[in-house]
Design an enzyme around this catalytic site. Structure first.
Site, PDB file in Angstrom:
ATOM      1  CD  GLU A 128      -1.302  -2.353   2.104  1.00  0.00           C
ATOM      2  OE1 GLU A 128      -2.086  -3.040   2.772  1.00  0.00           O
ATOM      3  OE2 GLU A 128      -0.058  -2.576   2.061  1.00  0.00           O
ATOM      4  CB  CYS A 141      -0.899   0.283   5.345  1.00  0.00           C
ATOM      5  SG  CYS A 141       0.703  -0.387   4.848  1.00  0.00           S
TER       6      CYS A 141
END
Length: 368
Positions: free
Chosen positions: A61, A93
């Site tokens: 991510e 994330c």
């Protein structure tokens, strides 16, 4: 495709398939972290992709967001595994997703890690981000079998393989080559996908194998070499010993004289003393636990008949590949026979004939 709560479009499936391909291309190369794929889409256009970095950090991510050169505000993220929400070596994330003002996140399966499982869903929802899960769930659950096994058991996911001639030989001094070039490539792909490769010293002394991945462009991603050698009988002039360093070669032993131990240590080999049972065998489960502590998550074992038979009887393999060549090998001078087929069929009842372009060779995958 749909779940009880969520419905997904054909385009959703397509984007998640791309994310899965990204994850698959890094499998076995992300250390102790799972391999994850991520795709960011805006106005039905892919604006960025990301995958877990080599050795596991940064995460997929992070890489997808960092790589994005378009306006990411209001975009949609597709990710194979639930994004992390805890502070480790890298920030969560979820924080990055929220700060990037991504409006929707679709992930396939929940992370088995207790620090994350279903928590990220709530965190993202509480920040007014639309969240869906379950897209390609069965397919991606299957992809993460080894990761889930690692987390539950604190031990590597073990794959085995052996090549057998038509007349059931696994070795002949006059004809060491059993399978063809296509099967060899499949073996090197397995080596690429696993972060460690185990053999016995007997196999190593017979073949003087390099135990590396020889696929072009993947040669730098060869697995660690792990050798089972009770009394340190590995030949000192073997390729593996000559090219060893403290990070790429481990030998498990039980007893040896001080001069041998010193000789191997001078060659920068990691020596680990391990107990043996009354039959003179290592306790493989103890060794697997030790390998897990060295960040080994996916282990390939290329054993001879004795080691393979022992591991099959004890159901150590999570999956096992049997290579079958159509050619007979002469039974002269020195040869070894494969005596473990009955044990394989008894303990690993689920089998699949792989439909691969392997010339006349055949590969069967067995699972327990």
């Amino acid at each position: 495709m749909s779940t009880k709560k969520n419905k997904f479009s054909i385009k959703d499936q397509l984007y998640m398939e791309i994310a899965l391909k990204l994850a698959n291309s890094r499998q076995g190369l992300t250390g102790s972290n799972p391999s994850v794929g991520c795709v960011i889409v805006k106005n039905d256009k892919i604006i960025s992709i990301g995958q877990t970095s080599y050795n596991g950090r940064p995460h997929a991510e992070f890489n997808a967001i960092k790589n994005c050169t378009d306006d990411i505000n209001g975009s949609k993220m597709y990710v194979t595994l639930e994004p992390c929400c805890h502070h480790g070596f890298t920030p969560p994330c979820t924080n990055l997703i929220i700060n990037s003002k991504i409006s929707e996140v679709i992930y396939s399966v929940a992370d088995i890690d207790r620090r994350v499982r279903n928590k990220s869903f709530k965190i993202l929802k509480s920040s007014n981000i639309k969240v869906k899960k379950g897209l390609l769930e069965d397919k991606i659950n299957n992809f993460y079998l080894s990761y889930f096994f690692n987390r539950r058991n604190k031990t590597p996911f073990v794959t085995g393989k052996i090549a057998v001639s038509k007349n059931n030989l696994i070795y002949s001094k006059l004809n060491k080559k059993i399978t063809n070039i296509h099967s060899d490539k499949f073996t090197h792909l397995l080596r690429y996908k696993n972060d460690a490769l185990m053999v016995s010293y007997k196999t190593l002394n017979k073949d003087n194998s390099k135990l590396n991945c020889r696929i072009k462009d993947f040669r730098n991603y060869s697995p660690k070499r792990v050798i089972l050698d009770n009394r340190l009988k590995t030949k000192i002039n073997n390729y593996i010993i000559k090219t060893a360093d403290k990070d790429n070669t481990i030998i498990f032993y039980n007893q040896a004289d001080k001069s041998k131990i010193s000789n191997f240590k001078k060659r920068k080999i990691k020596l680990i003393k391990s107990k043996i049972n009354k039959q003179g065998r290592f306790d493989i489960k103890v060794i697997l636990k030790k390998l897990y502590k060295f960040d080994c998550r996916n282990l390939l074992i290329e054993g001879g008949d004795s080691l393979t038979n022992h591991l099959l009887k004890n159901k150590i393999f999570n999956k096992f590949y049997l290579y079958k060549s159509p050619k007979n090998i002469p039974k002269v001078i020195e040869y070894l026979k494969f005596n473990s087929l009955d044990v394989l069929k008894k303990n690993y009842k689920n089998k699949l004939n792989l439909n691969l372009s392997l010339g006349k060779d055949k590969i069967t995958l067995y699972k327990n």
